[in-house]
Design a protein around this motif. Structure first.
Motif, short mmCIF file in Angstrom:
data_model
loop_
_atom_site.label_atom_id
_atom_site.label_comp_id
_atom_site.label_asym_id
_atom_site.label_seq_id
_atom_site.Cartn_x
_atom_site.Cartn_y
_atom_site.Cartn_z
N TYR B 55 77.55 -34.73 26.26
CA TYR B 55 78.45 -35.71 26.97
C TYR B 55 79.15 -34.64 28.07
N GLN B 58 76.67 -34.30 30.73
CA GLN B 58 76.85 -35.76 31.50
C GLN B 58 77.98 -35.60 32.34
N ALA B 59 79.02 -35.25 31.85
CA ALA B 59 80.36 -35.42 32.75
C ALA B 59 80.43 -34.64 33.84
N ASP B 62 77.86 -35.96 36.56
CA ASP B 62 78.59 -37.05 37.09
C ASP B 62 79.66 -36.54 38.19
N TRP B 63 80.18 -35.59 37.95
CA TRP B 63 80.95 -35.12 38.73
C TRP B 63 80.39 -34.46 40.02
N PHE B 80 86.08 -34.79 31.83
CA PHE B 80 86.31 -34.87 30.61
C PHE B 80 86.25 -33.40 29.97
#
Lengths: 450, 482
Positions: B55, B58-59, B62-63, B80
């Motif tokens: 994650y 993943q974060a 996403d950013w 995150f």
């Protein structure tokens, strides 16, 4: 005879020390419980005062835009703390009993942790359930481990065996005397708690007492069975202590490791990530698409068309809503995982009296995972209620002053009180019968052995 | 180092102990528990770190995948930080389960670190967890007491004590010899545990072992050795002063219960009872009030921001903020972020001081209770203590602050000072800037920090060694054979 035996028991120094130890620990636990309850109450008072002041200040600052005002406003929702929670604090010290939420995305707020000193959590509370589950058995063991073996070792058992008409009854009397001693302390502490914690004398309190009583009987059953094995005092002490360690430390801890590894909760992380992405990417995607999804969710708001502006609060709250909607799959999986954990531990607990007792006491005191999950569920409903109340006002751009802001005080969730029913007693009763019968059979065979 | 007699006594003790069936069974049982503890620690470490790394990645993705945007939107998009588990958490779970592992980092707001294992727990967690450290801290001392309760008391009951002493064995030799005997029995468990831990720990890091980590592990081995020796000596001393082996056994069991169950909870409960920490609502309200006192960026008439504005206008010799050569609202937000972050950090510091006070009883208890000394020191060495968590929280906050200020800086530099007119597209900057914000990487603190955090526990160990040496000396002179 039994009266004499009782006097003899109660006069012994070690008995006095043992019972006073329980009594003192019990009283300490009531103080700890009371402080916890008072702190909960104080938190609620502080939150209520803060909410009032916060709303007033923001209403004053944001007079002309109700959408902007509600971006800031927080409404608190409280998980009611019952007075009996002071006896079994359970998970209430980990999980916050207060949620303060804006009407923005729920999934980004719902799981916010409470402020805690983790060392307190790690080392644990001295609440009544600790005294009952950990300490009472120790004293029961100390009182009973040498009931027969001591007399055998000092050679007096022969005399007792000859003089007593019914030797088994004599053994039962010895256990009964000790049971009376321990149970008086238990009842005394519980009676004190009624006054000290102001616990109403309702059915849930009596279930609490019932479970406590059965738990203690269960330990007497174990000690009775071990005594029936006719081993030496030293061996009895080691066996009983080992049982205590297995039931109180090793089994619960191993099962906890097992559950944690069996049911990891990555859904928690995916829910938050999904929520953030779901909401934020709507800033850069087609507005009508967002709005269509919003109208599909809430057809009643179709009457509010999207204003022809770069930014509107209707669009903003629609984006927030879609963030929640898109995270719904993950959030449901998250909830389901926690329910699975709860079910699995309840099932396992049936077979381990210590865990079973702790979980039942937590359940009665509304301090377990079930209560927390219920509270989260109700938090969602509360949030939805606030949303639905304010959405039309925001979309219709109602003037801020048209609302009576004073009426938004904190709301409370009252979990319907349930005692676990017969099911919750059953497992303990089975254990009591099991050890009772095993001990009885052994005694029948071997009671006259010297 | 040890006299011939002492080694003789030790060997004799060890040989009898191994012939005892109960000791054998207990040792096997504890051995099995240790295997389970190591196994579940390993599974947990792997699973959790895999989840968190996934994650985290993943974060970050996403950013980076954000399109051209207004930098302030990015500051709210945020990032995150997921707290990775330390390699030695396989050995000692410490506080891990009670600490959150996910924090959302955004502008203006210090979020809580969420999703602790305890929050997902049914209450079973409160009985404890099985880790290798827990077995060593709690169960091995009990095994030691079972091994040692009769070591001298039994000789006294049998009358062999008189014979031994009359044959010229001194009390000191007897105590040291018996202690060595117990230690050698315990080492048959301890040494395999240590070997297994080292292997596990090295494997989990794919053999990329840092010096710092190795020092931690070495210290862990050392302090646990000292800890177990302390209990061996206590067992022998209690046995030596007891009239019968039964009294020795009951006293040792009572002592064990006090040290591992009653005192730790009792001392912490006392600390928490005396020093009350503020509620979350109070904590947040206090911060907010201080921020408002310093300057409310939402209030156009706030004196702090008004004077800031006036001084800017004077320096740049313009009459309105729109004429400034940079983005004014970005400037105001940078100032606001600075103020609120400072105030937050100050309040957090105060809160941590209260927690320290709450913990002071259980920490100081180490002088009465070696269990508390090892518990605290072991957690610290395994980086599963509160200080390690705070280290993570501070790094996350540092990152959050940098991110927010980076976005403010981009806004100040690249966003026009004029608000877009009606119908005009909102101001954005190129997405290439998102990469300028580096990824969050948590750095574990150096082992030297453990010495400053756990100085009390270290002194407690030294104190215990001294105390027991002193007791052996005194008792050697005063003990009687009958």
């Amino acid at each position: 005879m039994i009266v004499l035996a009782f006097k003899n028991f109660i006069r012994s120094n070690s008995v006095k020390i043992g019972l006073s130890f329980l009594l003192i620990a019990g009283i300490v636990s009531l103080f700890v419980g009371k402080q916890f309850i008072e702190k909960q109450e104080q938190n609620i008072t502080e939150t209520a005062a803060y909410q009032k002041e916060y709303i007033a200040r923001n209403v004053h600052h944001h007079q002309d835009e109700i959408g902007l005002l509600l971006y800031y406003l927080k409404f608190s929702f409280v998980n009611e703390t019952l007075p009996i929670n002071g006896l079994s604090i359970g998970q209430r010290d980990v999980n916050s009993s207060i949620q303060s939420l804006t009407i923005r995305g729920l999934e980004a707020q719902k799981y916010d942790a409470d402020l805690n000193n983790p060392t307190n959590l790690l080392l644990g509370n001295i609440d009544f359930s600790f005294v009952l589950i950990f300490l009472f058995p120790l004293i029961i063991i100390a009182f009973t481990y040498n009931i027969i073996s001591e007399e055998k070792e000092s050679g007096t058992w022969r005399i007792v065996a000859i003089q007593s008409k019914n030797l088994f009854l004599h053994v039962l009397q010895l256990f009964f005397i000790r049971f009376i001693g321990v149970i008086s302390v238990l009842f005394f502490i519980l009676l004190l708690s009624v006054f000290f914690l102001k616990i109403p004398l309702e059915s849930i309190f009596f279930s609490f007492v019932g479970i406590s009583l059965l738990y203690i009987l269960c330990w007497f059953g174990i000690c009775f069975w071990v005594a029936s094995l006719q081993k030496s005092s030293n061996a009895n002490a080691v066996i009983l202590l080992s049982i205590w360690i297995v039931l109180i430390i090793i089994l619960p801890a191993s099962l906890n490791n097992y559950l944690v590894n069996k049911y990891p909760v990555p859904e928690a992380l995916s829910t938050t990530l999904k929520q953030r992405k779901g909401y934020h990417e709507k800033w850069d995607t087609d507005k009508t698409q967002t709005m269509n999804r919003f109208y599909a969710h809430y057809p009643q708001f179709k009457q509010f068309p999207l204003p022809d502006k770069e930014f509107s609060w209707l669009w903003y709250y629609a984006m927030q809503q879609i963030g929640d909607d898109e995270a719904a799959i993950q959030a449901t999986a998250f909830k389901e995982k926690l329910n699975q954990r709860n079910r699995a531990s309840n099932n396992i607990a049936q077979f381990i009296p210590t865990i079973h007792t702790q979980m039942q006491l937590n359940e009665i005191a509304q301090a377990g995972l079930s209560n927390h999950l219920q509270f989260l569920e109700e938090t969602g409903k509360f949030h939805e209620k606030m949303r639905l109340y304010f959405y039309p006002k925001i979309f219709g751009e109602a003037p801020v002053n048209s609302e009576n802001w004073n009426k938004f005080s904190i709301e409370t969730f009252k979990n319907p009180q349930e005692s676990g029913g017969l099911q919750s007693y059953l497992s303990l009763v089975v254990f009591i019968l099991l050890f009772g019968v095993l001990g009885w059979v052994n005694f029948k065979k071997s009671i006259y052995q010297v | 180092m040890f006299s011939h007699t002492e080694i003789l006594i030790a060997n004799l003790f060890r040989n009898t102990a191994f012939r005892n069936k109960a000791v054998f069974l207990l040792t096997v049982f504890i051995g099995l528990l240790l295997i389970y503890a190591a196994f579940s620690g390993w599974i947990n470490f792997q699973k959790q770190n895999e989840i968190r790394a996934k994650y985290q990645e993943q974060a970050r993705k996403d950013w980076l995948s954000n399109p051209d945007k207004h930098p302030h939107r990015m500051a709210h998009f945020g990032h995150f930080a997921f707290r990775p588990k330390a390699p030695l958490s396989v050995f000692d779970f410490g506080m891990e389960s009670f600490l959150g592992n996910t924090i959302f980092l955004e502008a203006h707001k210090q979020n809580t670190v969420n999703f602790s294992e305890a929050g997902f727990s049914t209450g079973m967690l409160r009985f404890g967890e099985i880790s290798i450290a827990m077995v060593l801290q709690v169960l091995l001392p009990l095994l030691i007491f079972f091994l040692g309760f009769s070591s001298i008391a039994n000789e006294r009951e049998n009358g062999t004590l008189k014979i031994l002493l009359s044959q010229g064995v001194s009390w000191k030799e007897l105590i040291v010899g018996k202690s060595l005997g117990i230690i050698s029995v315990v080492m048959t468990l301890f040494i395999p545990i240590i070997v297994a831990t080292i292997l596990l720990w090295a494997l989990l890091q794919n053999m990329n072992i840092s010096i710092d980590e190795s020092i931690r592990l070495l210290l862990i081995i050392l302090v646990y050795f000292v800890y177990l020796v302390i209990f061996c000596v206590i067992a022998v001393l209690v046995s030596a002063i007891s009239k019968s082996s039964k009294t020795a056994l009951t006293s040792l069991i009572g002592l064990w219960l006090m040290l591992t169950i009653v005192l730790p909870r009792g001392s912490q409960a006392l600390g928490a009872y005396i020093y009350t920490a503020p509620s979350k609502a109070q904590f947040n309200a206090d911060i907010e009030n201080d921020v408002l006192k310093e300057g409310d960026s939402h209030n156009p008439n706030d004196p702090h921001y008004k004077s800031l504005k006036d001084s800017l206008l004077t320096v740049y010799k313009v009459d309105s903020v729109q004429k400034l050569p940079f983005n004014y609202s970005g400037f105001v937000m940078a100032e606001g972020e600075k103020i609120s972050a400072n105030i937050y950090n100050h309040h957090l510091e105060e809160l941590l001081k209260i927690y320290d006070k709450q913990n002071s009883f259980s920490k100081g208890m180490a002088f009465l209770n070696p269990f508390m000394a090892i518990k605290n020191l072991s957690m610290a060495l395994a980086s599963t203590d509160f200080a390690s968590y705070i280290n993570f929280q501070e790094q996350a906050e540092q990152y959050r602050y940098e991110m927010a200020q980076k976005m403010n800086e981009l806004q100040i530099k690249f966003i026009s000072n004029k608000k877009p007119a009606a119908g005009e597209k909102p101001h954005t900057i190129d997405k290439k800037h998102w990469e300028e914000m580096h990824e969050f990487v948590y750095k574990e603190a150096e082992v030297s920090t453990v010495f400053s955090h756990e100085i009390i526990s270290i002194f407690a160990f030294i104190f215990w060694i001294g105390l027991l040496l002193f007791c052996i000396r005194i008792l050697s002179k005063t003990l009687k054979a009958i």
